[in-house]
Enzyme design. Structure first.
Site, PDB file in Angstrom:
ATOM      1  N   LYS A 171       0.853  -1.193   0.000  1.00  0.00           N
ATOM      2  CA  LYS A 171       0.000   0.000   0.000  1.00  0.00           C
ATOM      3  C   LYS A 171       0.887   1.241   0.000  1.00  0.00           C
ATOM      4  CE  LYS A 171      -2.603   2.843   2.570  1.00  0.00           C
ATOM      5  NZ  LYS A 171      -3.252   3.281   3.789  1.00  0.00           N
ATOM      6  N   GLY A 232      -7.618   9.324  10.303  1.00  0.00           N
ATOM      7  CA  GLY A 232      -7.771   9.446  11.758  1.00  0.00           C
ATOM      8  C   GLY A 232      -8.854  10.409  12.199  1.00  0.00           C
ATOM      9  N   ALA A 258      -9.369   5.461   4.873  1.00  0.00           N
ATOM     10  CA  ALA A 258      -9.222   6.577   5.808  1.00  0.00           C
ATOM     11  C   ALA A 258     -10.508   7.372   6.003  1.00  0.00           C
ATOM     12  CB  ALA A 258      -8.117   7.546   5.369  1.00  0.00           C
ATOM     13  N   GLY A 259     -10.696   7.754   7.262  1.00  0.00           N
ATOM     14  CA  GLY A 259     -11.777   8.669   7.603  1.00  0.00           C
ATOM     15  C   GLY A 259     -13.042   8.012   8.112  1.00  0.00           C
ATOM     16  N   ASN A 280      -8.485   1.969  10.274  1.00  0.00           N
ATOM     17  CA  ASN A 280      -7.670   1.686  11.449  1.00  0.00           C
ATOM     18  C   ASN A 280      -8.244   2.355  12.696  1.00  0.00           C
ATOM     19  OD1 ASN A 280      -5.150   0.613  12.658  1.00  0.00           O
ATOM     20  ND2 ASN A 280      -4.834   2.773  13.106  1.00  0.00           N
ATOM     21  N   THR A 281      -8.290   3.690  12.681  1.00  0.00           N
ATOM     22  CA  THR A 281      -8.623   4.421  13.902  1.00  0.00           C
ATOM     23  C   THR A 281     -10.013   4.087  14.446  1.00  0.00           C
ATOM     24  OG1 THR A 281      -7.264   6.201  12.978  1.00  0.00           O
ATOM     25  CG2 THR A 281      -8.560   6.730  14.925  1.00  0.00           C
TER      26      THR A 281
HETATM   27  C1  DXP Z   1      -3.896   1.994   8.536  1.00  0.00           C
HETATM   28  C2  DXP Z   1      -3.524   2.883   7.432  1.00  0.00           C
HETATM   29  O1  DXP Z   1      -2.931   2.494   6.477  1.00  0.00           O
HETATM   30  C3  DXP Z   1      -3.916   4.280   7.520  1.00  0.00           C
HETATM   31  O2  DXP Z   1      -2.939   5.018   6.875  1.00  0.00           O
HETATM   32  C4  DXP Z   1      -5.248   4.447   6.887  1.00  0.00           C
HETATM   33  O3  DXP Z   1      -5.217   5.519   6.062  1.00  0.00           O
HETATM   34  C5  DXP Z   1      -6.352   4.408   7.871  1.00  0.00           C
HETATM   35  O4  DXP Z   1      -7.006   5.611   8.155  1.00  0.00           O
HETATM   36  P1  DXP Z   1      -8.025   5.697   9.385  1.00  0.00           P
HETATM   37  O5  DXP Z   1      -7.216   5.561  10.613  1.00  0.00           O
HETATM   38  O6  DXP Z   1      -8.717   7.018   9.259  1.00  0.00           O
HETATM   39  O7  DXP Z   1      -8.983   4.549   9.223  1.00  0.00           O
END
Ligand code: DXP
Length: 328
Positions: A171, A232, A258-259, A280-281
């Protein structure tokens, strides 16, 4: 009424002679249960396939789910020759510890974890190692370039990852600035070209820009990963229109990256036709990460099912749920 109709099928323009959507589906040899139809910007329910007559100037998109999309659980997706059942990819940052990360992964049903090569220990046996908790033989590791701000830095990082673990499905993220963590698209494009030329299969984090997405695909991206909102932030998908346009234009998988903040955000991404969601977050920072991981798994499945089912058409005004015809 038009005798020849231009349609988009699986992202490619075609011309055909049939005049109703059902006839088109038949002419094209598609299985009606496995197509989704968008007619003049609205998703047409399958029950209305044979009722919609095409007129000049109509826009029509038929998305055909080859080999998948039924209720028997064979709705897989593939990227660079790897096939997966789960459409959720989870991260490996911000967890209390590797054990919690592994438990959340288990609850999420994800088959891919993304790992920041520069931050997560996968090679120093003297430190706690992620690989002791998440078995790379059972789960696909997707090394990422989190924290890289130039193409050169990102390419160097992934070369190291390939040397350390043999990974070539990777990635790519090249950030533009620390405040927004928005991608630098010029550097991202440059890195994509280099990586593709070196035999990597880059899945690429990018802005939610349909033109940039196409450029990345042309440069060798094996998946397009537009942000839903800043990394995040947990703000959820901010621009459904651009995500939908990217999905429509892509011939490689599209995954929101993300987001995402909560389960409904993941469902929205899937309802827009994305192939998957990376997050992730939202899981790592939930009060109960394991429970949120399970919620995300269900939301991704629900959003996917809703997309395949074909949502009802929207109406400007009310329409009684119990038919009024025949009442005095
Ligand atoms: C885990 C990862 O690769 C992050 O760079 C991704 O962009 C996740 O973003 P969030 O934490 O907003 O879900």
């Amino acid at each position: 009424m038009s005798d020849t109709t231009s349609i988009v099928l699986n992202g490619e323009s075609r011309t055909t002679s049939a005049s109703t959507i059902a006839a088109l589906v038949h002419d094209l040899g598609l299985v009606p249960e496995k197509v989704a139809v968008e007619h003049n910007g609205e998703i047409a329910p399958r029950s209305q396939l044979d009722a919609i007559v095409l007129a000049d100037g109509d826009t029509l998109e038929i998305v055909h789910f080859v080999g998948g999309g039924d209720h028997k659980g064979d709705d897989t997706w593939s990227v660079a020759g790897h096939t997966f059942r789960s459409r959720l990819i989870v991260g490996t940052g911000k967890y209390k510890d590797f054990a919690q990360n592994a438990a959340a992964l288990e609850a999420s049903g994800a088959e891919i974890v993304t790992v920041a090569v520069r931050r997560v220990n996968v090679s120093d046996p003297n430190q706690p190692m992620l690989t002791d908790f998440i078995d790379p033989k059972k789960v696909t590791y997707l090394p990422n370039t989190a924290g890289c701000f130039t193409a050169d830095e990102a390419v160097r990082t992934l070369r190291l990852a390939r040397e350390a673990g043999g990974w070539d499905l990777v990635k790519l993220e090249v950030l533009g600035e620390a405040k927004t963590l928005y991608p630098d698209m010029r550097e991202t494009l440059r890195a994509t070209e280099t990586l593709a030329n070196e035999g990597f299969h880059p899945m690429v984090y990018c802005a939610d820009d349909p033109i940039a997405a196409k450029q990345l695909e042309d440069a060798g991206a094996v998946a397009i990963m537009p942000l839903g909102a800043p990394i995040g932030s947990g703000l959820g998908i901010q621009n459904r229109v651009t995500i939908r346009l990217i999905v429509e234009g892509a011939s490689v998988p599209v995954l929101v990256d993300a987001g995402v903040g909560t389960a409904s955000d993941a469902a929205v991404g899937m309802e827009l036709g994305c192939d998957g969601i990376l997050m992730n977050t939202a899981i790592a920072e939930a009060k109960d990460p394991i429970r949120m991981a399970r919620a995300m798994k269900l939301a991704v499945q629900a959003g996917r099912d809703a997309y395949l089912a074909g949502r009802m058409a929207t109406r400007k005004y009310a329409d009684p749920s119990s038919p009024l015809a025949g009442l005095i």
